[in-house]
Design a protein around this motif. Structure first.
Motif, PDB file in Angstrom:
ATOM      1  N   ASP A  28       0.824  -1.211   0.000  1.00 30.19           N
ATOM      2  CA  ASP A  28       0.000   0.000   0.000  1.00 30.19           C
ATOM      3  C   ASP A  28       0.855   1.256   0.000  1.00 30.19           C
ATOM      4  N   GLY A  29       1.912   1.232  -0.818  1.00 33.22           N
ATOM      5  CA  GLY A  29       2.805   2.377  -0.931  1.00 33.22           C
ATOM      6  C   GLY A  29       2.230   3.466  -1.813  1.00 33.22           C
ATOM      7  N   GLY A  30       2.988   4.544  -1.933  1.00 34.75           N
ATOM      8  CA  GLY A  30       2.570   5.677  -2.736  1.00 34.75           C
ATOM      9  C   GLY A  30       2.959   5.525  -4.196  1.00 34.75           C
ATOM     10  N   ALA A  31       2.486   6.468  -5.002  1.00 34.32           N
ATOM     11  CA  ALA A  31       2.696   6.402  -6.442  1.00 34.32           C
ATOM     12  C   ALA A  31       4.083   6.854  -6.870  1.00 34.32           C
ATOM     13  N   PHE A  32       4.780   7.633  -6.027  1.00 31.08           N
ATOM     14  CA  PHE A  32       5.970   8.345  -6.485  1.00 31.08           C
ATOM     15  C   PHE A  32       7.283   7.636  -6.176  1.00 31.08           C
ATOM     16  N   ASP A  33       7.329   6.874  -5.097  1.00 26.44           N
ATOM     17  CA  ASP A  33       8.567   6.261  -4.635  1.00 26.44           C
ATOM     18  C   ASP A  33       9.052   5.221  -5.639  1.00 26.44           C
ATOM     19  N   GLY A  34      10.034   5.591  -6.442  1.00 31.32           N
ATOM     20  CA  GLY A  34      10.569   4.723  -7.481  1.00 31.32           C
ATOM     21  C   GLY A  34      10.064   5.133  -8.849  1.00 31.32           C
ATOM     22  N   PRO A  35       8.755   4.997  -9.110  1.00 30.53           N
ATOM     23  CA  PRO A  35       8.248   5.333 -10.445  1.00 30.53           C
ATOM     24  C   PRO A  35       8.556   6.756 -10.897  1.00 30.53           C
ATOM     25  N   LEU A  36       8.609   7.724  -9.973  1.00 33.17           N
ATOM     26  CA  LEU A  36       8.924   9.089 -10.389  1.00 33.17           C
ATOM     27  C   LEU A  36      10.287   9.129 -11.081  1.00 33.17           C
ATOM     28  N   GLY A  37      11.246   8.374 -10.554  1.00 33.11           N
ATOM     29  CA  GLY A  37      12.578   8.362 -11.144  1.00 33.11           C
ATOM     30  C   GLY A  37      12.614   7.721 -12.513  1.00 33.11           C
ATOM     31  N   VAL A  38      11.812   6.670 -12.722  1.00 28.55           N
ATOM     32  CA  VAL A  38      11.806   5.991 -14.012  1.00 28.55           C
ATOM     33  C   VAL A  38      11.090   6.838 -15.063  1.00 28.55           C
ATOM     34  N   VAL A  39       9.899   7.349 -14.714  1.00 25.04           N
ATOM     35  CA  VAL A  39       9.158   8.185 -15.653  1.00 25.04           C
ATOM     36  C   VAL A  39       9.972   9.434 -16.002  1.00 25.04           C
ATOM     37  N   GLY A  73       5.934  15.453   3.047  1.00 22.93           N
ATOM     38  CA  GLY A  73       6.970  14.657   3.698  1.00 22.93           C
ATOM     39  C   GLY A  73       6.578  13.202   3.863  1.00 22.93           C
ATOM     40  N   VAL A  74       5.356  12.834   3.466  1.00 20.36           N
ATOM     41  CA  VAL A  74       4.854  11.472   3.638  1.00 20.36           C
ATOM     42  C   VAL A  74       5.406  10.572   2.540  1.00 20.36           C
ATOM     43  N   SER A  75       5.822   9.374   2.920  1.00 22.99           N
ATOM     44  CA  SER A  75       6.316   8.394   1.960  1.00 22.99           C
ATOM     45  C   SER A  75       5.901   7.003   2.414  1.00 22.99           C
ATOM     46  N   HIS A  76       5.959   6.046   1.483  1.00 23.44           N
ATOM     47  CA  HIS A  76       5.510   4.672   1.770  1.00 23.44           C
ATOM     48  C   HIS A  76       4.061   4.681   2.249  1.00 23.44           C
ATOM     49  N   SER A  77       3.246   5.504   1.622  1.00 24.50           N
ATOM     50  CA  SER A  77       1.845   5.684   1.996  1.00 24.50           C
ATOM     51  C   SER A  77       1.092   6.208   0.789  1.00 24.50           C
ATOM     52  N   PRO A  78      -0.206   5.901   0.681  1.00 24.65           N
ATOM     53  CA  PRO A  78      -0.988   6.467  -0.421  1.00 24.65           C
ATOM     54  C   PRO A  78      -0.999   7.990  -0.416  1.00 24.65           C
ATOM     55  N   ALA A  79      -0.697   8.610   0.733  1.00 26.39           N
ATOM     56  CA  ALA A  79      -0.693  10.073   0.830  1.00 26.39           C
ATOM     57  C   ALA A  79       0.573  10.703   0.259  1.00 26.39           C
ATOM     58  N   GLU A  80       1.532   9.896  -0.149  1.00 31.23           N
ATOM     59  CA  GLU A  80       2.763  10.401  -0.764  1.00 31.23           C
ATOM     60  C   GLU A  80       2.406  11.279  -1.969  1.00 31.23           C
ATOM     61  N   PHE A  81       3.107  12.419  -2.112  1.00 32.54           N
ATOM     62  CA  PHE A  81       2.678  13.361  -3.147  1.00 32.54           C
ATOM     63  C   PHE A  81       3.820  14.259  -3.597  1.00 32.54           C
ATOM     64  N   VAL A 120      11.621  11.049  -5.359  1.00 33.32           N
ATOM     65  CA  VAL A 120      10.847  11.981  -4.541  1.00 33.32           C
ATOM     66  C   VAL A 120      11.490  12.042  -3.158  1.00 33.32           C
ATOM     67  N   GLU A 121      11.574  13.232  -2.570  1.00 33.92           N
ATOM     68  CA  GLU A 121      12.155  13.327  -1.244  1.00 33.92           C
ATOM     69  C   GLU A 121      11.254  12.622  -0.236  1.00 33.92           C
ATOM     70  N   GLN A 122      11.859  11.891   0.666  1.00 38.92           N
ATOM     71  CA  GLN A 122      11.109  11.196   1.717  1.00 38.92           C
ATOM     72  C   GLN A 122      11.308  11.956   3.020  1.00 38.92           C
ATOM     73  N   GLY A 123      10.760  13.153   3.035  1.00 44.89           N
ATOM     74  CA  GLY A 123      10.898  14.091   4.139  1.00 44.89           C
ATOM     75  C   GLY A 123      10.492  15.469   3.643  1.00 44.89           C
ATOM     76  N   ARG A 124      10.668  16.495   4.478  1.00 45.73           N
ATOM     77  CA  ARG A 124      10.173  17.825   4.134  1.00 45.73           C
ATOM     78  C   ARG A 124      11.267  18.882   4.050  1.00 45.73           C
TER      79      ARG A 124
END
Length: 407
Positions: A81-92, A376-384, A187-191
């Motif tokens: 149930d991770g977020g959309a950005f962690d990993g895929p942002l780098g590939v796209v 700052g949210v990561s590993h969550s659907p709220a990642e943005f 994506v940064e995993q923090g703020r």
């Protein structure tokens, strides 16, 4: 294709309608669909495509056999149930950056590669960065063959079921020798960037981090008939250890998390016979990390003894501090700073999250770019990450690739 259209294509793959998060686990159907998407992006652009011996995917502009290649990319798998950005942002962003280079008319003088590393998150088999670890020789073939998921399926069986020959896995020094630099956008995993007001930053180092399994073994019994004084309840020792981890982390200025637990027999009306919990801990320095883990372990031993419970602690993985290549990091700062605007300073920041770039840093020069994450949210659907920040990341990556590969 634009960043937006690529992102829209990838977005539905592996998404849970219940949680809104992603379940793109290694060598599953969702992983297969992500791999198919990567291959299509490579072929649409006329790039050379290959899957290496460890299941990592590569797209090439130019002949990698020439050596001194510049490679970018990340991963497409997710945590539960991770977020959309962690990993895929780098590939796209890697494909979008290549499109930007072509739009500029830039001509690479070095081979340019895009990679999707397999099983970076370790969600299925419990070990992060399996694809890059195997490639760099940091995971032995024997240990890889022993990796097992929650259903008892081994990594080789899972790879074979997905159409990949597990007998080929192992170190790939010839491939790494062809790479002169690897730059991973994430994506940064923090703020930190949100607080500084910057859209893009450069990584300085990855904190030392590891995973430890705590096995508390007690005695199963009836929840309704067993006196409190007669119980050997491992859940009590585990619960107190979770609180101890928070205390130790606060004292050391570090982080510590018990985020996964397994209970046997796992019955509502049964005192557990076994509670197994996994500790994830990270710190800015090795001494701080050692202090946290030692403190948690000593507390767990004390609580286990008090409740008549046996304890075993197993270190399942560990990664020491990773200092990214200073020359490459400084070159990124020059490209993104003075080459763009003599007055511009790009922030350089550390991170507590592990990455494939960290694994490869022991073999080749690596660097990382971060894109602002306002929550700052990561590993969550709220990642943005906002689309304009993502586009800023694409342009920064394109500038870096142009500076490194088109000289």
């Amino acid at each position: 294709m634009t960043f937006h259209s690529m992102w829209a294509e990838l977005l539905p793959i592996g998404r849970s309608p219940a949680s809104g998060g992603y379940r793109r686990f290694a060598w599953t159907g969702a992983d297969r669909d992500c791999r198919a998407w990567f291959k299509e992006q490579a072929e649409t652009r006329g790039l050379g495509y290959e899957t290496d011996r460890n299941g990592n995917q590569w797209a090439w502009l130019g002949d990698p056999a020439r050596g001194d290649a510049v490679v970018t990319g990340s991963h497409l798998d997710s945590v539960p149930d991770g977020g959309a950005f962690d990993g895929p942002l780098g590939v796209v962003s890697s494909f979008a950056a290549l499109d930007e280079l072509r739009a500029r008319g830039a001509e690479p003088t070095r081979p340019l590669g895009i990679v999707n590393f397999g099983d970076e998150e370790g969600a299925r088999f419990g070990l992060a960065c399996v694809g890059s670890r195997l490639t760099a020789g940091q995971l032995t073939v024997a240990d890889a063959h022993r990796l097992t998921d929650g259903d008892g399926i081994t990594l080789p069986r899972a790879m074979e079921a997905a159409g990949h020959d597990p007998d080929t896995i192992g170190p790939d020094p010839e491939r790494l020798a062809r790479i002169g630099a690897f730059v991973e956008l994430h994506v940064e995993q923090g703020r930190a960037l949100d607080l500084s007001g910057d859209r893009v930053g450069i990584a300085s180092a990855i904190w030392p981090h590891g995973r430890w399994r705590f096995d508390f073994a007690g005695e199963a019994n009836h929840a309704g008939t067993t006196r409190l004084a007669d119980r050997r309840d491992p859940m009590l020792a585990y619960a107190e250890t979770v609180l101890a981890a928070r205390r130790e982390a606060e004292l050391a200025g570090a982080v510590a998390t018990f985020g996964k637990i397994a209970v046997e027999p796992n019955g509502v009306n049964a005192i557990p016979s076994l509670v197994r919990g996994w500790l994830d801990s990270r710190a800015a320095g090795q001494d701080r990390l050692d202090a946290v883990v030692t403190g948690v372990r000593e507390a767990a031993e004390e609580y286990a003894a008090a409740h008549g419970v046996d304890l075993a602690v197993v270190r399942e993985s560990f990664t020491p501090v990773v200092e990214f290549d200073h020359a490459l990091r400084d070159e990124l700062a020059r490209i993104l700073g003075k080459d763009r605007d003599p007055q511009l300073t790009v922030p350089v920041l550390g991170t507590g999250a592990g990455h494939d770039a960290g694994i490869l840093s022991g073999s080749i020069p690596t660097a990382m770019l971060f894109v602002r994450n306002p929550t700052g949210v990561s590993h969550s659907p709220a990642e943005f990450a906002a689309e304009d920040d993502c586009v800023a990341g694409v342009l920064a990556l394109a500038d870096v690739l142009e500076g490194l590969a088109c000289r």
